[in-house]
Design an enzyme around this catalytic site. Structure first.
Site, short mmCIF file in Angstrom:
data_model
loop_
_atom_site.label_atom_id
_atom_site.label_comp_id
_atom_site.label_asym_id
_atom_site.label_seq_id
_atom_site.Cartn_x
_atom_site.Cartn_y
_atom_site.Cartn_z
N SER A 59 -1.81 -3.13 -4.44
CA SER A 59 -1.17 -3.08 -5.75
C SER A 59 -1.53 -4.33 -6.54
O SER A 59 -1.82 -5.39 -5.96
CB SER A 59 0.34 -2.96 -5.62
OG SER A 59 0.86 -4.11 -4.98
N HIS A 73 -0.99 -2.32 -14.57
CA HIS A 73 -0.48 -2.22 -13.19
C HIS A 73 -1.19 -1.07 -12.49
O HIS A 73 -1.44 -0.04 -13.10
CB HIS A 73 1.03 -1.95 -13.22
CG HIS A 73 1.54 -1.26 -11.99
ND1 HIS A 73 1.79 0.11 -11.95
CD2 HIS A 73 1.82 -1.72 -10.74
CE1 HIS A 73 2.22 0.44 -10.74
NE2 HIS A 73 2.25 -0.64 -10.00
N ASN A 75 -1.32 0.79 -8.31
CA ASN A 75 -0.87 0.76 -6.93
C ASN A 75 -1.31 2.05 -6.26
O ASN A 75 -1.13 3.13 -6.81
CB ASN A 75 0.67 0.64 -6.89
CG ASN A 75 1.25 0.98 -5.53
OD1 ASN A 75 1.98 1.95 -5.38
ND2 ASN A 75 0.91 0.19 -4.54
N TYR A 76 -1.95 1.93 -5.11
CA TYR A 76 -2.32 3.14 -4.33
C TYR A 76 -1.91 2.90 -2.89
O TYR A 76 -2.16 1.82 -2.33
CB TYR A 76 -3.82 3.45 -4.47
CG TYR A 76 -4.11 3.91 -5.89
CD1 TYR A 76 -3.73 5.18 -6.30
CD2 TYR A 76 -4.68 3.04 -6.81
CE1 TYR A 76 -3.92 5.59 -7.62
CE2 TYR A 76 -4.87 3.44 -8.12
CZ TYR A 76 -4.49 4.72 -8.52
OH TYR A 76 -4.66 5.13 -9.83
N ARG A 77 -1.25 3.91 -2.29
CA ARG A 77 -0.62 3.68 -0.99
C ARG A 77 -0.64 4.93 -0.11
O ARG A 77 -0.75 6.06 -0.61
CB ARG A 77 0.82 3.21 -1.19
CG ARG A 77 1.64 4.21 -1.99
CD ARG A 77 2.99 3.64 -2.42
NE ARG A 77 3.73 4.62 -3.21
CZ ARG A 77 3.62 4.79 -4.51
NH1 ARG A 77 2.78 4.03 -5.20
NH2 ARG A 77 4.32 5.70 -5.15
N GLY A 226 13.13 -8.07 6.62
CA GLY A 226 12.04 -9.00 6.91
C GLY A 226 10.90 -8.98 5.92
O GLY A 226 9.86 -9.61 6.14
N SER A 227 11.06 -8.24 4.81
CA SER A 227 9.96 -8.16 3.83
C SER A 227 9.83 -9.49 3.08
O SER A 227 10.77 -10.28 3.01
CB SER A 227 10.22 -7.02 2.85
OG SER A 227 11.46 -7.21 2.20
N ARG A 228 8.65 -9.69 2.53
CA ARG A 228 8.36 -10.96 1.84
C ARG A 228 8.72 -10.81 0.36
O ARG A 228 8.00 -10.16 -0.41
CB ARG A 228 6.88 -11.30 2.02
CG ARG A 228 6.52 -12.68 1.52
CD ARG A 228 5.11 -13.08 1.94
NE ARG A 228 4.83 -14.45 1.53
CZ ARG A 228 4.25 -14.77 0.38
NH1 ARG A 228 3.90 -13.83 -0.47
NH2 ARG A 228 4.03 -16.04 0.07
#
Length: 269
Positions: A59, A73, A75-77, A226-228
């Site tokens: 992203s 912007h 984002n590809y997921r 726990g994500s940043r």
């Protein structure tokens, strides 16, 4: 588990703040995230209340200095969940969209046409479907306006086959540079006034409102243990502004962009 790489440029000559995140993460879906997915119609059968998942994506959000260069912007997921009986559910999602401070119709047409060409290689029905989805998704309900002039957006795409959807997603990702960079080059040396910079700051305030209140990716990140946080909030601009009861004069350039944000246009026909 897993992780990723975040690369952020701040206070550049052209970009005030620009970032790219690449992430590959895995773990157990939080109850809140699973609830969010079920609300979209997903049937998720947990084993002992646990749903192993893996997710990966790229992203980017780019906030230029010059108010005549739009924010962009993309984002590809890819997402995969293992259910209680060992079967795996998978899907792709993503999109690319443009958020100008001022409307330039030539830019808007170029941006949308480039995305349409990427979609048309795979199926002529995709661009109109995903263009509408983008207009509907990036809607700031409490303001009654879109975040920008749209682009394409899709989620939960799991057919016709994994390979075919992956090829489509790659075409979309490869269209990012040709749809955006020519616009940056066209306007990055345009002159601008303090009033135009102020309007850019106010429009960025709307960007922040959407990302923190409605954006599903931001919500998912904040709900993942726990994500940043720095990477998740990378999409926020370096500077923004909120003024009380600010309304641009009728028939002004500022009012012109608001009209398009309230009533999305068809840019390619």
């Amino acid at each position: 588990g897993g992780g990723g790489i975040s690369c952020v440029l701040q206070d550049g000559e052209v970009f005030e703040k620009a970032g790219v995140n690449v992430s590959v993460v895995f773990g157990l879906l939080s109850e809140e995230a699973a609830r969010q997915m079920r609300s979209r119609g997903k049937t998720l059968k947990a084993k002992d209340g646990k749903l192993p998942f893996c997710a990966m994506g790229v992203s980017s959000v780019i906030h230029p200095k010059n108010p005549h260069v739009p924010t962009m912007h993309f984002n590809y997921r890819y997402f995969e969940i293992e259910e209680a009986d060992g079967t795996k559910q998978w899907w792709f999602g993503g999109g690319t969209d443009l958020t100008p401070t001022y409307l330039d119709e030539e830019d808007a047409i170029h941006f949308h046409k480039t995305l349409k060409e990427a979609c048309d290689k795979h199926d002529l029905k995709l661009y109109p479907k995903y263009k509408k989805w983008c207009d509907d998704y990036f809607y700031i309900k409490h303001r009654g306006e879109r975040r920008g002039i749209g682009g394409i957006f899709f989620d939960d795409v799991d057919s016709p086959s994994k390979e075919e959807v992956f090829q489509f997603v790659k075409s979309c990702a490869k269209s990012v540079v040709p749809c955006y960079v020519p616009i940056v080059k066209r306007h990055c040396h345009d002159s601008f006034t303090p009033e135009e910079k102020l309007w850019q700051q106010l429009r960025r305030g709307r960007y922040v409102e959407f990302n923190l209140v409605y954006d599903r990716g931001t919500k998912f990140g904040l709900l993942t243990p726990g994500s940043r946080i720095e990477s998740i909030l990378m999409s926020l601009p370096l500077t923004a502004r909120w003024e009380y009861m600010h309304n641009p004069p009728e028939s002004s350039k500022e009012a012109q962009i608001l009209e398009v944000l309230r009533n999305p246009k068809d840019w390619v026909h």
